[in-house]
Design a protein around this motif. Sequence first.
Motif, PDB file in Angstrom:
ATOM      1  N   UNK A 218     -11.682  65.263  64.856  1.00 44.32           N
ATOM      2  CA  UNK A 218     -10.813  66.404  64.548  1.00 44.32           C
ATOM      3  C   UNK A 218      -9.676  66.053  63.602  1.00 44.32           C
ATOM      4  N   UNK A 219      -9.143  64.844  63.710  1.00 44.44           N
ATOM      5  CA  UNK A 219      -8.020  64.458  62.862  1.00 44.44           C
ATOM      6  C   UNK A 219      -8.444  64.417  61.397  1.00 44.44           C
ATOM      7  N   UNK A 220      -9.550  63.757  61.120  1.00 44.90           N
ATOM      8  CA  UNK A 220     -10.027  63.671  59.739  1.00 44.90           C
ATOM      9  C   UNK A 220     -10.425  65.016  59.177  1.00 44.90           C
ATOM     10  N   UNK A 221     -11.103  65.823  59.979  1.00 53.63           N
ATOM     11  CA  UNK A 221     -11.562  67.120  59.487  1.00 53.63           C
ATOM     12  C   UNK A 221     -10.402  68.077  59.219  1.00 53.63           C
ATOM     13  N   UNK A 222      -9.375  68.019  60.044  1.00 53.91           N
ATOM     14  CA  UNK A 222      -8.229  68.892  59.797  1.00 53.91           C
ATOM     15  C   UNK A 222      -7.511  68.490  58.519  1.00 53.91           C
TER      16      UNK A 222
ATOM     17  N   UNK B 104     -13.408  61.638  53.078  1.00 50.72           N
ATOM     18  CA  UNK B 104     -12.808  61.302  54.366  1.00 50.72           C
ATOM     19  C   UNK B 104     -13.903  61.181  55.421  1.00 50.72           C
ATOM     20  N   UNK B 105     -13.970  60.026  56.058  1.00 56.12           N
ATOM     21  CA  UNK B 105     -14.878  59.802  57.183  1.00 56.12           C
ATOM     22  C   UNK B 105     -14.056  59.962  58.457  1.00 56.12           C
ATOM     23  N   UNK B 106     -14.367  60.945  59.307  1.00 59.34           N
ATOM     24  CA  UNK B 106     -13.516  61.209  60.467  1.00 59.34           C
ATOM     25  C   UNK B 106     -13.794  60.315  61.675  1.00 59.34           C
TER      26      UNK B 106
ATOM     27  N   UNK C 119      -9.316  73.703  68.635  1.00 62.05           N
ATOM     28  CA  UNK C 119      -9.636  72.806  67.540  1.00 62.05           C
ATOM     29  C   UNK C 119      -8.673  73.051  66.371  1.00 62.05           C
ATOM     30  N   UNK C 120      -8.141  71.992  65.745  1.00 58.93           N
ATOM     31  CA  UNK C 120      -7.166  72.183  64.658  1.00 58.93           C
ATOM     32  C   UNK C 120      -7.787  72.594  63.333  1.00 58.93           C
ATOM     33  N   UNK C 121      -9.046  72.943  63.316  1.00 60.54           N
ATOM     34  CA  UNK C 121      -9.698  73.461  62.124  1.00 60.54           C
ATOM     35  C   UNK C 121     -10.772  74.450  62.552  1.00 60.54           C
ATOM     36  N   UNK C 122     -11.131  75.357  61.660  1.00 58.36           N
ATOM     37  CA  UNK C 122     -12.224  76.285  61.911  1.00 58.36           C
ATOM     38  C   UNK C 122     -13.421  75.791  61.109  1.00 58.36           C
TER      39      UNK C 122
ATOM     40  N   UNK D 239     -10.428  58.308  58.706  1.00 61.57           N
ATOM     41  CA  UNK D 239      -9.348  58.976  59.430  1.00 61.57           C
ATOM     42  C   UNK D 239      -9.888  59.341  60.815  1.00 61.57           C
ATOM     43  N   UNK D 240      -9.958  58.351  61.676  1.00 54.75           N
ATOM     44  CA  UNK D 240     -10.596  58.526  62.979  1.00 54.75           C
ATOM     45  C   UNK D 240      -9.633  59.105  64.019  1.00 54.75           C
ATOM     46  N   UNK D 241     -10.227  59.661  65.078  1.00 53.22           N
ATOM     47  CA  UNK D 241      -9.442  60.144  66.194  1.00 53.22           C
ATOM     48  C   UNK D 241      -9.836  61.536  66.644  1.00 53.22           C
TER      49      UNK D 241
END
Length: 321
Positions: free
Chosen positions: A71-75, A32-34, A104-107, A65-67
Amino acid sequence: MQRRHFIASLAATTVVPGMSFAQDNSRPLRIVVPFPPGGSTDMVVRNLQDVLGRLLNQPVVIENRAGAGGSIGMSEVARATDNLTLGVATLSTHGVNPAVLSKLPYDATKDFVGVTEMVKAPGVIVVNPKALPVKDMAELVAYLKANPGKVSYATPGNGTIGHMWGELFKRATGTDMLHIPYRGAGPAINDVLGGQVPVYFDQVASSLAQINSGKVRAIAVSWPERLDVLPNVPTYAELGYKDINDPSWFGLVAPKSMPAAQVARIQKAVAAALKEDVVKQRMAAQGLYPTGTSTAAFTKQIETEIAKMKQVAAYAKIQLD
């Protein structure tokens, strides 16, 4: 259709003899490329895609998965449980974002394991020579000190790597510049080329064409030594600013739940792919330097980068939520 054809062709490709980490696996490894297609983050993994698929004897697909600054892609990567999903981590997603976003929606440390750093990317400060006729760092710093707050610098947005680099520069040089955030790198560099904003902090890979054409002047690069592609441009350390001589980087992370054996298998394959001539040539053409670090080293690196960016955010009072 193109993606299905690519998966099929890779599945039919045989593995290089002697690669002990190879295995027969028809299910694709997803990276996944964010960020959007065509950017530097996207280019790094596409440089590796075919070789990595061959070494793993496994299809490799790339999904953007940009945005939300990555954060969107990483989550999405953090939530994956298939043991086949990886994410491209950058100084932005695993350094800047944790420092400037409290929700942030991920740690960045608890949700991931750092598989490997793939490449490092030297940074550069450039000026429009028509808008700001300074020839070197000494002239730039002298001008900024004589005109505090009157010179502006452009970045792709608040809390971006360029913004953090700009604030690091100001702190290291004891100068003051006005930050002008744009909605993306394209509009930012366009205004720098047009002379509306005279200073820009970027990666060498993105600015090399403009530097070579003379549209912008490179003042300094963040790299241990002078670059072959810019032999006349000094490093920050060479000029006495070693604290801002760190380059950017791109790496792979996996969800924390991915088995250690799978993580190790991927790390070894990436490290091997980065040593192949075709990959090194692709990277060099874009001003990127392959590394292929160990999982332990990259995981530790992420922790160090977050701590550093938190210091910058506190100094510059950058908080985006």
